[in-house]
Design an enzyme around this catalytic site. Structure first.
Site, PDB file in Angstrom:
ATOM      1  N   LEU A 145     -39.973  -1.561  22.439  1.00 10.25           N
ATOM      2  CA  LEU A 145     -40.037  -0.087  22.755  1.00 10.25           C
ATOM      3  C   LEU A 145     -40.438  -0.013  24.317  1.00 10.25           C
ATOM      4  O   LEU A 145     -40.545   1.070  24.648  1.00 10.25           O
ATOM      5  CB  LEU A 145     -41.281   0.676  21.986  1.00 10.25           C
ATOM      6  CG  LEU A 145     -41.261   0.090  20.399  1.00 10.25           C
ATOM      7  CD1 LEU A 145     -42.350   0.984  19.703  1.00 10.25           C
ATOM      8  CD2 LEU A 145     -39.832   0.621  19.742  1.00 10.25           C
ATOM      9  N   ALA A 146     -40.773  -0.916  24.970  1.00 11.85           N
ATOM     10  CA  ALA A 146     -41.210  -0.926  26.261  1.00 11.85           C
ATOM     11  C   ALA A 146     -39.949  -0.360  27.147  1.00 11.85           C
ATOM     12  O   ALA A 146     -38.920  -0.864  27.021  1.00 11.85           O
ATOM     13  CB  ALA A 146     -41.566  -2.102  26.873  1.00 11.85           C
ATOM     14  N   SER A 196     -38.875   5.010  30.902  1.00  8.65           N
ATOM     15  CA  SER A 196     -38.333   5.823  30.005  1.00  8.65           C
ATOM     16  C   SER A 196     -38.038   7.280  30.565  1.00  8.65           C
ATOM     17  O   SER A 196     -37.504   8.357  29.715  1.00  8.65           O
ATOM     18  CB  SER A 196     -39.217   6.034  28.668  1.00  8.65           C
ATOM     19  OG  SER A 196     -40.474   6.436  28.925  1.00  8.65           O
ATOM     20  N   THR A 223     -31.275   4.791  22.801  1.00  3.55           N
ATOM     21  CA  THR A 223     -31.629   6.336  23.172  1.00  3.55           C
ATOM     22  C   THR A 223     -30.125   7.001  22.985  1.00  3.55           C
ATOM     23  O   THR A 223     -29.135   6.623  23.346  1.00  3.55           O
ATOM     24  CB  THR A 223     -31.972   6.539  24.409  1.00  3.55           C
ATOM     25  OG1 THR A 223     -32.249   7.879  24.749  1.00  3.55           O
ATOM     26  CG2 THR A 223     -31.562   5.678  25.496  1.00  3.55           C
ATOM     27  N   GLU A 264     -29.593   9.223  25.121  1.00  4.27           N
ATOM     28  CA  GLU A 264     -29.060   9.410  26.720  1.00  4.27           C
ATOM     29  C   GLU A 264     -27.820   8.488  26.771  1.00  4.27           C
ATOM     30  O   GLU A 264     -27.190   8.702  27.762  1.00  4.27           O
ATOM     31  CB  GLU A 264     -30.291   8.900  27.689  1.00  4.27           C
ATOM     32  CG  GLU A 264     -31.303  10.203  27.397  1.00  4.27           C
ATOM     33  CD  GLU A 264     -30.877  11.384  28.284  1.00  4.27           C
ATOM     34  OE1 GLU A 264     -29.937  11.047  29.064  1.00  4.27           O
ATOM     35  OE2 GLU A 264     -31.444  12.346  28.124  1.00  4.27           O
ATOM     36  N   TYR A 267     -31.189   5.559  33.610  1.00  2.22           N
ATOM     37  CA  TYR A 267     -31.864   5.157  32.485  1.00  2.22           C
ATOM     38  C   TYR A 267     -30.932   4.920  31.228  1.00  2.22           C
ATOM     39  O   TYR A 267     -30.903   3.872  30.709  1.00  2.22           O
ATOM     40  CB  TYR A 267     -32.802   6.286  32.015  1.00  2.22           C
ATOM     41  CG  TYR A 267     -33.448   6.233  30.679  1.00  2.22           C
ATOM     42  CD1 TYR A 267     -34.402   5.095  30.255  1.00  2.22           C
ATOM     43  CD2 TYR A 267     -33.028   7.186  29.726  1.00  2.22           C
ATOM     44  CE1 TYR A 267     -35.031   5.197  28.837  1.00  2.22           C
ATOM     45  CE2 TYR A 267     -33.414   7.002  28.253  1.00  2.22           C
ATOM     46  CZ  TYR A 267     -34.429   6.137  28.153  1.00  2.22           C
ATOM     47  OH  TYR A 267     -34.777   6.115  26.868  1.00  2.22           O
ATOM     48  N   LYS A 294     -30.078   1.270  29.528  1.00  2.16           N
ATOM     49  CA  LYS A 294     -30.208   1.330  27.740  1.00  2.16           C
ATOM     50  C   LYS A 294     -28.871   0.739  27.084  1.00  2.16           C
ATOM     51  O   LYS A 294     -29.033   0.161  26.045  1.00  2.16           O
ATOM     52  CB  LYS A 294     -30.799   2.565  27.303  1.00  2.16           C
ATOM     53  CG  LYS A 294     -32.147   2.880  27.500  1.00  2.16           C
ATOM     54  CD  LYS A 294     -33.048   2.032  26.628  1.00  2.16           C
ATOM     55  CE  LYS A 294     -34.577   2.376  26.548  1.00  2.16           C
ATOM     56  NZ  LYS A 294     -35.376   1.615  25.711  1.00  2.16           N
TER      57      LYS A 294
END
Length: 334
Positions: free
Chosen positions: A85-86, A89, A130, A132, A153, A157
């Site tokens: 989860l790091a 973000s 995500t 995104e 980002y 991801k």
């Protein structure tokens, strides 16, 4: 007793997931970045609220940009489940720190996967993907929708997402990606738009803030309650076969509408307080993210239960309560 390793345990999702796993009888280990400032506000209360935490919650220093620390921790902890989860973000910040975002969010994932593989473990791996990643692709979006990220980002991801798929196929690892649409809570970071709005509502109501400055308020997002979404993460790792899933509410709300929901809950008219500043616009905007969670509902039995209006209300109430406990606060800098 199952043993889990959570990167990003000090974040919103990490703290909720730690609580969930402790309640299910797990031994929980979390990765914490070394900082000279206090950064454990979300997890320190767990020791008081969860009886098992004293014996079964363990924190370890490390960093997603430091492969050696990850290798050592995976070797020593030998987790049954790993939840990555790091991340850096914040989408807007990723334009200002693109290299760090790529290293922590993208390459950090392959460092962690390699640590598991090198240790010869059969750990089940969860990657926090995500919405995104969809970026400019028209909604609704599901597991088969084309990706078109619009930020460093989202691109970082996306790399992490495909690396997770590759390790599943190349090395037969149980590795899954949860493609989560926006999920919020009172534990959301204060610079994210939903929390920025609800904190402003609490301060304006208390008379300690005069206005709220925002950027694009016409963007559409699919906002759910983070506490419910970590249950979906856990369910993904309990399946017989590894697969990727979208978690979402299936309902779209504009930033403008979220403002209305939050301010109205406190008896205020958002139009009296919200002003615009182009500095909060992204270089490339994502107009609309709206998830189709059908697969998660059918396979995992997971469904978002908290509506966006309910979410806005509970976040406003939490920020009003926090302000009351902490006393009057100075209006934040723009």
């Amino acid at each position: 007793m199952k043993r889990a390793f959570i990167t990003g345990i000090t974040g919103q999702d990490g703290s909720y997931l730690a609580e969930l796993l402790l309640s299910k009888g797990y031994d929980v280990h979390g990765l914490v970045r070394r900082s000279s400032s206090f950064n454990r506000g979300r997890i320190d209360p767990i020791w008081a609220s969860e009886p098992a935490a004293a014996e079964h919650l363990h924190l370890h220093y490390g960093d997603m940009t430091d492969g050696v620390s990850l290798v050592n921790l995976i070797r020593d902890i030998r987790p049954d489940e790993v939840y990555n989860l790091a991340a850096q973000s914040h989408v807007k910040v990723s334009f200002e720190m693109p290299e760090h975002t790529a290293s922590a969010d993208g390459v950090g994932t392959i460092r962690l996967l390699e640590a598991i593989r090198a240790a010869g473990l059969t750990s089940r791996f969860y990657q926090a993907s995500t919405s995104e990643m969809f970026g400019a692709t028209p909604p609704p979006q599901d597991e088969k929708t084309m990706f078109y990220p619009r930020s460093p980002y989202g691109a970082a991801k996306l790399y992490a997402h495909w690396v997770t798929v590759n390790y599943r196929e190349a090395y037969d690892m149980f590795a899954v990606s949860g493609i989560l649409f926006n999920h919020e809570s009172p534990r959301r970071g204060e610079t994210f738009v939903t929390r920025k709005i609800t904190r402003a509502v609490a301060r304006i109501k208390a008379g300690t803030q005069k206005e709220l400055v925002l950027g694009n308020i016409d963007s559409v997002r699919d906002w759910g309650y983070a506490k419910e979404y970590v249950e979906g993460m856990w369910r993904m790792l309990q399946q017989d076969e590894a697969s990727d899933y979208v978690l979402a509410t299936g309902t779209g709300t504009t930033v403008r509408e979220f403002c209305d929901l939050a301010f109205s809950h406190a008896g205020l008219d958002w139009r009296d307080y919200v002003t615009y500043d182009e500095r909060y616009e992204r270089p490339t905007e994502v107009d609309a993210l709206l998830g189709d969670p059908s697969k998660a509902r059918e396979v995992l039995g997971w469904k978002a239960e908290t509506s966006t209006p309910e979410l806005a209300a509970l976040m406003v109430e939490a920020d009003i309560d926090e302000l009351a406990r902490g006393g009057a606060q100075v209006e934040p800098a723009r």
